[in-house]
Design a protein around this motif. Structure first.
Motif, short mmCIF file in Angstrom:
data_model
loop_
_atom_site.label_atom_id
_atom_site.label_comp_id
_atom_site.label_asym_id
_atom_site.label_seq_id
_atom_site.Cartn_x
_atom_site.Cartn_y
_atom_site.Cartn_z
N LYS A 119 -55.67 40.89 11.66
CA LYS A 119 -54.41 41.59 11.84
C LYS A 119 -54.10 41.75 13.32
O LYS A 119 -55.01 41.81 14.15
CB LYS A 119 -54.46 42.97 11.17
N LEU A 120 -52.82 41.85 13.60
CA LEU A 120 -52.38 42.11 14.96
C LEU A 120 -52.26 43.62 15.17
O LEU A 120 -51.81 44.35 14.27
CB LEU A 120 -51.01 41.46 15.21
N ALA A 126 -46.08 43.58 19.37
CA ALA A 126 -44.97 43.81 20.29
C ALA A 126 -44.89 42.70 21.34
O ALA A 126 -43.80 42.29 21.75
CB ALA A 126 -45.13 45.17 20.98
N PHE A 127 -46.04 42.20 21.77
CA PHE A 127 -46.05 41.11 22.75
C PHE A 127 -45.48 39.83 22.14
O PHE A 127 -44.74 39.09 22.80
CB PHE A 127 -47.48 40.87 23.24
N GLU A 177 -56.43 41.71 27.12
CA GLU A 177 -57.58 41.89 26.23
C GLU A 177 -57.17 41.78 24.75
O GLU A 177 -57.47 42.63 23.93
CB GLU A 177 -58.27 43.23 26.49
N PHE A 178 -56.49 40.69 24.44
CA PHE A 178 -56.06 40.46 23.07
C PHE A 178 -57.22 39.95 22.22
O PHE A 178 -58.18 39.37 22.73
CB PHE A 178 -54.93 39.44 23.03
N ALA A 184 -54.43 33.23 19.37
CA ALA A 184 -54.03 32.04 18.61
C ALA A 184 -52.58 32.12 18.17
O ALA A 184 -51.84 31.12 18.22
CB ALA A 184 -54.94 31.87 17.40
N LYS A 185 -52.13 33.29 17.75
CA LYS A 185 -50.77 33.42 17.25
C LYS A 185 -49.74 33.30 18.37
O LYS A 185 -48.63 32.80 18.15
CB LYS A 185 -50.59 34.74 16.51
#
Length: 817
Positions: A119-120, A126-127, A177-178, A184-185
């Motif tokens: 999950k995001l 938002a990014f 820091e994703f 990937a998304k």
């Protein structure tokens, strides 16, 4: 007779359950006792004595080692091929995860389904909805690839200012820091708009200085470079491959010799004398971002002939960070990758002196470069190229589905012709497989895994499916996709296919050498333990491993025969309904794969390493099982929607059919023909019973792609969809909706024409006549007029002046019919 049946049932039950040696001993003892005291058959003392001796040998470890496993250990040590240091480091890199279950012959589906769904976070979403959407809106891929041959300055600045180059950098250094999933998304969304921008964002966040620094850099290196990378003040590249070492990166000829020397720091201007460092010479090719890089990650072989660092002369592959303005560093020239305009080029240098402190991780990490690279590559391979492949699938699904419904021939939308819908089903099915496979691997990554084997599967199979989806999309679009220009949204991706196929390890070698070559050792429950025991000369550990291995083989032999005879009807499934059969088939094929894998190693020994065609087929089996289970996991993650049953079924059935094809090819080419015959009888007692997805299923997939709906939305979620009618991709959505809305009116007009109600000839004239005679109203006239204009804009291709310089973007003014 009854006693014989009981014996067979006992053997099958013990083998099927992989019972330990003690259970076998007790079971046979009980059967012998029953034979004598229940069935009143005479069991001689000699039979009991033989049983006692065998039981003692199998159960008393010192005796077993002396009589059986010890001699086997001696032979094993002699025949086991030696591994080079680079091979050992590659095998030790990363972790095993769901791939180990598939190798076990008994996948734990409850474990699979319990993996958390990726999950995001709110920040990541938002990014994607904000800066990523804005970036996509700034991209004009035709202008970038045809006119500028680079990203426009404002796009470069936007990428730097909004932290796209620092997605993996930790927040304490100023990065985003994703998660790997978010990374990937972001790449996927950008890639649906333009490959050049996607690669430019992708590379700094994949294998390169940023990732290496975070894992291995000294604190001083992290504190200086990571904030600068996060803010876009540094543009990194990583120089690994050379003209003489492409896929075989361990064979790089670039070298550095430890010595003392002097240098002037290119950033501070400070001069240093008599410094311990390395004099490096290199020639690198195919280095992405090299022409514009400010910091060069450099891999080279390091030597210490004067023993300035210690007793060892050949230190090994080492990675260093070198500012590109340093004296002797040459960059600036470019390669021209087909279909794209991302910055890629050579770098070279001769006798360039760098201090030891420029080695990533400092002096203690000298010679550790190969381990560092393969560990990071196992992560990057799960993200970058697979994400771009997923993007290709989404783009081709969205555009081809719409185009096939808008474009008509012989009075029908072309997507309703069976030859076309067959190609469309592949596009939709492969897209489902690609995203499902990547999302499952990303789940592992974000939960601490580094699945090196799965990363190789993703890199190979996603890029190959990218190739197939683009080929099919080009065929469906026909002439629309042949002519280059701003309206052609497929051609640049089609031209760029060889990039994904070639980089990060050529696909041919990935399939034939890496997937199974690494997977058999890492994922097999016992092989690596046996090899480590042999290298450590540890007889006790080998005894445990080999006895477990033998039990494993016996179990999979019996399981494969039982599951084959029963067509896996009695295998367990974690779910009922439409997917139950698929889980059972995976179990059957997993057992068969484990058996074939062991028989390949048994019959071919160390030569299996060089039997690349057989190794490739074994890799195809593992890959197909992974893709099938990833597709099942995705279906459950999406809530098992009924609308997606067709595309899920297509994805799973074709993945499992691919496994069967690989098994058939393996058995047809196994050198030991007697063993091949026996294995075929065990695994395929009724022949090759699995079939690819039916035509009916494929048609359902194609129809779902052509109509607005939840399946089409799920297949294309996360892609960038422009809203402007003037955009070549954006107009498709408007045209599709307009065509569907006006279809009843168009059918009415065609019937009127068949009935001879019109005096005029052309479609335009008849539409006007229908309005004038009251056959349609003004609202219908306007809607049909708009739909036809949008349809024409979808179909039309670009034209230029004779020198192919001036593009005409006013095609709609030339309406004749």
């Amino acid at each position: 007779m009854i006693a014989a049946v009981i014996l067979i049932a006992l053997i099958v039950a013990l083998a099927y359950c992989a019972a330990p040696v003690l259970a076998w001993t007790v079971g046979f003892a009980a059967w012998l006792a029953a034979l004598q005291f229940v069935f009143h058959c005479q069991v001689s003392a000699a039979v009991w004595a033989v049983f006692a001796v065998v039981a003692a040998v199998l159960n008393i470890v010192p005796l077993r080692r002396a009589v059986f496993t010890g001699p086997v250990f001696g032979v094993f040590k002699k025949i086991t091929p030696a591994m080079s240091q680079t091979e050992q480091e590659a095998i030790n890199a990363g972790t095993v995860w769901w791939d180990r279950d598939l190798f076990s012959g008994k996948p734990d589906y409850n474990r699979l389904l319990s993996f958390p769904d990726p999950k995001l976070t709110a920040e990541e979403q938002a990014f994607i909805d904000g800066p990523t959407e804005q970036l996509c809106g700034m991209i004009d891929d035709w202008k970038i690839t045809h006119e500028l041959k680079d990203l426009p300055p404002e796009v470069w600045q936007f990428i730097k200012d909004h932290g796209f180059l620092g997605m993996i950098v930790k927040k304490k250094y100023g990065g985003l820091e994703f998660s790997n999933y978010a990374h990937a998304k972001v790449v996927t969304k950008i890639a649906t708009r333009g490959g050049t921008a996607a690669v430019s964002v992708m590379v700094p966040n994949s294998l390169g200085p940023g990732e290496l620094l975070q894992h291995y850099g000294t604190e001083a290196q992290k504190d200086y470079y990571l904030p600068r990378l996060a803010k876009g003040l540094e543009v990194p590249c990583f120089a690994l491959t050379s003209p003489y070492a492409g896929s075989d990166a361990g064979a790089i000829p670039d070298f550095g010799v430890v010595c003392r020397g002097s240098y002037t720091h290119p950033r501070t201007g400070e001069h240093f004398e008599n410094v311990l460092g390395v004099r490096v010479s290199w020639e690198k090719r195919w280095i992405t971002l090299a022409p514009v890089a400010t910091i060069l990650g450099l891999a080279f072989k390091m030597y210490d002939p004067d023993h300035l660092l210690g007793d060892k002369e050949e230190i090994g592959i080492t990675c260093a960070l070198v500012p590109t303005e340093h004296v002797g560093v040459e960059i600036g020239r470019r390669h021209f990758p087909g279909g794209s305009a991302f910055m890629n080029g050579p770098t070279w240098g001769k006798d360039v002196f760098i201090p030891l402190e420029w080695i990533i991780g400092g002096r203690e990490y000298a010679g550790q470069g190969w381990r560092m690279l393969v560990e990071c590559l196992s992560v990057g391979r799960c993200i970058s190229l697979p994400a771009m492949s997923v993007a290709c699938g989404k783009l081709t699904t969205w555009t081809t589905g719409a185009y096939a419904r808008i474009r008509d021939q012989f009075g029908l939308p072309i997507g309703k012709f069976e030859g076309v819908d067959e190609a469309m089903a592949r596009i939709g099915g492969y897209t489902y497989q690609m995203e499902a496979s990547q999302d499952l691997a990303l789940t592992g990554l974000d939960n601490g895994e580094k699945p090196s084997v799965l990363s190789a599967i993703l890199k190979y199979h996603n890029t190959e499916r990218m190739r197939k989806t683009l080929n099919d999309a080009m065929d469906v679009h026909g002439g629309k996709a042949v002519v280059l220009g701003p309206r052609n949204y497929l051609a640049r991706g089609y031209q760029a296919i060889p990039i994904g196929i070639t980089v990060e390890g050529a696909n041919i070698l990935t399939r034939s050498m890496i997937i199974y070559g690494q997977g058999a050792i890492r994922c097999h429950p016992y092989v690596l333990r046996e090899m480590k025991a042999a290298m450590a000369n540890d007889g006790a550990e080998f005894d445990k491993a080999i006895t477990g291995h033998i039990n494993f083989v016996i179990s999979n032999f019996v399981r494969s025969l039982w599951l084959g005879l029963t067509c896996s009807r009695f295998a367990a499934s974690p779910k009922g309904g439409v997917t139950a059969t698929y889980y059972k088939r995976v179990t059957r094929l997993s057992s068969a794969f484990a058996l074939l894998s062991d028989m390949a190693m048994f019959s071919l020994g160390g030569s299996l390493k060089f039997r690349e065609k057989l190794s490739a087929r074994l890799g195809d089996m593992l890959s197909g099982l992974y893709i099938a289970t990833a597709s099942l996991k995705r279906f459950e993650r999406d809530g098992a929607p009924k609308e997606d049953i067709a595309v899920m079924s297509w994805a799973v059935e074709n993945a499992l059919y691919d496994v069967q094809v690989a098994m058939d090819g393996f058995l047809a080419n196994l050198p030991s023909r007697g063993l091949a015959w026996l294995l075929r009888c065990v695994i395929f007692p009724w022949g090759l019973t699995l079939k690819p997805a039916s035509d009916r299923t494929g048609t359902k997939v194609a129809r779902a792609m052509m109509e607005p709906g939840s399946t089409r939305d799920r297949l294309t979620r996360g892609m960038y969809i422009p809203q402007e009618e003037s955009d070549a991709v954006g107009v498709l959505g408007h045209a599709l909706n307009a065509i569907l809305a006006t279809e009843p009116v168009e059918q009415k007009l065609r019937k009127l024409a068949r009935d001879g109600k019109f005096k005029t000839i052309t479609a335009r004239e008849r539409l006007a006549e229908a309005l004038q005679t009251g056959l349609i109203n003004q609202e219908e006239f306007d809607a049909v007029t708009r739909a036809r204009k949008l349809k024409r804009d979808v179909i039309m291709v670009d034209d230029f002046d004779k020198k192919l310089e001036q593009h005409d973007d006013k095609l709609l003014q030339r309406l004749i019919f």
